[in-house]
Design a protein around this motif. Sequence first.
Motif, PDB file in Angstrom:
ATOM      1  N   ILE A 133       0.898  -1.370  -0.016  1.00  0.00           N
ATOM      2  CA  ILE A 133      -0.055   0.074  -0.063  1.00  0.00           C
ATOM      3  C   ILE A 133       0.908   1.151   0.055  1.00  0.00           C
ATOM      4  N   PHE A 134       1.844   1.187   0.763  1.00  0.00           N
ATOM      5  CA  PHE A 134       2.563   2.603   0.897  1.00  0.00           C
ATOM      6  C   PHE A 134       3.453   2.841  -0.409  1.00  0.00           C
ATOM      7  N   GLU A 135       3.360   2.019  -1.216  1.00  0.00           N
ATOM      8  CA  GLU A 135       4.161   1.920  -2.570  1.00  0.00           C
ATOM      9  C   GLU A 135       3.268   2.521  -3.612  1.00  0.00           C
ATOM     10  N   GLN A 136       1.908   2.382  -3.198  1.00  0.00           N
ATOM     11  CA  GLN A 136       0.918   2.980  -4.391  1.00  0.00           C
ATOM     12  C   GLN A 136       0.207   4.218  -3.992  1.00  0.00           C
ATOM     13  N   ILE A 137       0.299   4.569  -2.647  1.00  0.00           N
ATOM     14  CA  ILE A 137      -0.448   5.847  -2.374  1.00  0.00           C
ATOM     15  C   ILE A 137       0.286   7.116  -2.671  1.00  0.00           C
ATOM     16  N   SER A 138      -0.447   8.305  -2.416  1.00  0.00           N
ATOM     17  CA  SER A 138       0.104   9.697  -2.746  1.00  0.00           C
ATOM     18  C   SER A 138       0.557  10.297  -1.521  1.00  0.00           C
ATOM     19  N   GLY A 139       0.016   9.833  -0.380  1.00  0.00           N
ATOM     20  CA  GLY A 139       0.190  10.481   0.819  1.00  0.00           C
ATOM     21  C   GLY A 139      -0.761   9.827   1.875  1.00  0.00           C
ATOM     22  N   ILE A 140      -0.404  10.414   3.248  1.00  0.00           N
ATOM     23  CA  ILE A 140      -1.098   9.690   4.442  1.00  0.00           C
ATOM     24  C   ILE A 140      -1.759  10.921   5.223  1.00  0.00           C
ATOM     25  N   LEU A 141      -2.858  10.898   5.508  1.00  0.00           N
ATOM     26  CA  LEU A 141      -3.636  11.940   6.436  1.00  0.00           C
ATOM     27  C   LEU A 141      -3.901  11.178   7.460  1.00  0.00           C
ATOM     28  N   LEU A 142      -3.539  11.442   8.791  1.00  0.00           N
ATOM     29  CA  LEU A 142      -3.700  10.735  10.112  1.00  0.00           C
ATOM     30  C   LEU A 142      -4.807  11.581  10.740  1.00  0.00           C
ATOM     31  N   GLY A 143      -5.737  10.933  11.203  1.00  0.00           N
ATOM     32  CA  GLY A 143      -6.868  11.511  12.140  1.00  0.00           C
ATOM     33  C   GLY A 143      -6.441  11.199  13.507  1.00  0.00           C
ATOM     34  N   THR A 144      -7.295  10.922  14.363  1.00  0.00           N
ATOM     35  CA  THR A 144      -6.871  10.640  15.764  1.00  0.00           C
ATOM     36  C   THR A 144      -6.946   9.279  15.918  1.00  0.00           C
ATOM     37  N   PHE A 145      -6.163   9.090  17.120  1.00  0.00           N
ATOM     38  CA  PHE A 145      -6.159   7.311  17.528  1.00  0.00           C
ATOM     39  C   PHE A 145      -6.341   7.608  19.073  1.00  0.00           C
ATOM     40  N   THR A 146      -7.593   7.282  19.248  1.00  0.00           N
ATOM     41  CA  THR A 146      -8.096   7.720  20.530  1.00  0.00           C
ATOM     42  C   THR A 146      -7.326   6.968  21.790  1.00  0.00           C
ATOM     43  N   GLN A 147      -7.555   5.893  21.833  1.00  0.00           N
ATOM     44  CA  GLN A 147      -6.781   4.794  22.720  1.00  0.00           C
ATOM     45  C   GLN A 147      -5.210   4.947  22.852  1.00  0.00           C
ATOM     46  N   LEU A 148      -4.595   5.113  21.678  1.00  0.00           N
ATOM     47  CA  LEU A 148      -3.177   5.396  21.647  1.00  0.00           C
ATOM     48  C   LEU A 148      -2.824   6.567  22.245  1.00  0.00           C
ATOM     49  N   GLU A 149      -3.544   7.668  21.740  1.00  0.00           N
ATOM     50  CA  GLU A 149      -3.178   9.070  22.426  1.00  0.00           C
ATOM     51  C   GLU A 149      -3.606   9.431  23.608  1.00  0.00           C
ATOM     52  N   ARG A 150      -4.646   8.726  24.222  1.00  0.00           N
ATOM     53  CA  ARG A 150      -5.225   8.655  25.478  1.00  0.00           C
ATOM     54  C   ARG A 150      -3.892   8.174  26.613  1.00  0.00           C
ATOM     55  N   GLU A 151      -3.013   7.328  25.999  1.00  0.00           N
ATOM     56  CA  GLU A 151      -2.001   6.546  26.783  1.00  0.00           C
ATOM     57  C   GLU A 151      -0.811   7.352  26.957  1.00  0.00           C
ATOM     58  N   GLY A 152      -0.812   8.627  26.054  1.00  0.00           N
ATOM     59  CA  GLY A 152       0.195   9.611  25.867  1.00  0.00           C
ATOM     60  C   GLY A 152       1.274   9.037  24.738  1.00  0.00           C
ATOM     61  N   GLN A 153       0.803   7.899  23.750  1.00  0.00           N
ATOM     62  CA  GLN A 153       1.735   7.826  22.664  1.00  0.00           C
ATOM     63  C   GLN A 153       1.206   8.397  21.467  1.00  0.00           C
ATOM     64  N   ARG A 154       1.965   8.494  20.580  1.00  0.00           N
ATOM     65  CA  ARG A 154       1.743   9.022  19.081  1.00  0.00           C
ATOM     66  C   ARG A 154       1.781   8.184  18.208  1.00  0.00           C
ATOM     67  N   ILE A 155       0.903   8.374  16.909  1.00  0.00           N
ATOM     68  CA  ILE A 155       0.999   7.481  15.726  1.00  0.00           C
ATOM     69  C   ILE A 155       2.129   7.983  14.671  1.00  0.00           C
ATOM     70  N   GLU A 156       2.558   9.320  14.815  1.00  0.00           N
ATOM     71  CA  GLU A 156       3.211   9.558  13.715  1.00  0.00           C
ATOM     72  C   GLU A 156       4.585   9.005  13.562  1.00  0.00           C
ATOM     73  N   PRO A 157       5.471   8.514  14.733  1.00  0.00           N
ATOM     74  CA  PRO A 157       6.536   7.977  14.393  1.00  0.00           C
ATOM     75  C   PRO A 157       6.460   6.653  13.950  1.00  0.00           C
ATOM     76  N   LEU A 158       5.329   5.771  14.343  1.00  0.00           N
ATOM     77  CA  LEU A 158       5.013   4.593  13.992  1.00  0.00           C
ATOM     78  C   LEU A 158       5.083   4.267  12.284  1.00  0.00           C
ATOM     79  N   VAL A 159       4.141   5.591  11.882  1.00  0.00           N
ATOM     80  CA  VAL A 159       3.769   5.424  10.617  1.00  0.00           C
ATOM     81  C   VAL A 159       5.011   5.888   9.732  1.00  0.00           C
ATOM     82  N   GLN A 160       5.791   6.837  10.100  1.00  0.00           N
ATOM     83  CA  GLN A 160       6.971   7.104   9.387  1.00  0.00           C
ATOM     84  C   GLN A 160       7.896   5.914   9.220  1.00  0.00           C
TER      85      GLN A 160
END
Length: 283
Positions: free
Chosen positions: A223-250
């Motif tokens: 998938i990451f070889e096909q798409i033009s970009g990624i828009l990340l919304g909220t990740f409720t449980q992850l962010e509630r625990e003080g973690q971020r999704i951005e470094p994982l996606v990168q």
Amino acid sequence: MERQSCCGQHAPLAGIQTAGLVCCSNGLPASAAAELERLQRVLADCGIETVCSPYLYAKDGVRSGSAVQRAERLMAFYNDPEIDAIFDVSGGDIANEILPYLDFAAIAKAKNRRGEPKQLWGYSDLTVLLNAVYAETGNPGVLYQMRYFTPERADTLFSFRYSFVQGNEMSGIVAGGNIRCLLKLAGTKFFPDLRGKLLLLEARSGLQPQMIAFLSQMQQMGIFEQISGILLGTFTQLEREGQRIEPLVQQFAGQLPIAKTEDIGHAADASAIVIGTYMHLSD
């Protein structure tokens, strides 16, 4: 730098005189009746009459009706020329159960009173239906939970703030939604063609292990070889625990442009976004 986007969207409720209310995923608990009645009053105040599916409330475990019954009710609204839009007020896990019973040829032809494709609105597990409908018909749908709608949001419903995590520009037809639910379509004919698409990802539940698993699956699907970009919304449980999704996606996305918004996801004040229409974002 934070930017504001309206994504070129039309007024969200323009032209809708009558809407059908359905539950294609988990049936609502009886305790949701007051909330649904509030929604009907709010929509009536906006000039929108509502017609309810008989399959709204859970009767058999989580089901409000059988897969065939729920699909038939959805198709009845698509086929009814008096229904301008369909608002799914559910969420959960079982929306994909109805996919084999939908008539996508009829959905492709369904129009509202303005002669535009009749749109399905829903969020969370309705990611399954929104992307399947787009994949099978090319028709857009709205990722939004109408149970949260208030008249005050009418003019800003499709507006959201965003900032770039990496890169400074991206564009494409929007696909995706809830990451877990989108991946339920993997390996089926209902999974959208993601070549050149702008992929939206968000989640209510899931911590780092689940996100790594989902992102690994997407990487292995190419998938990451096909798409033009990624828009990340909220990740409720992850962010509630003080973690971020951005470094994982990168870690998985390479040099793809990535933007983050706090305005699209599962919160009651979340904004809407159209799946299946073009969007351009720039810093």
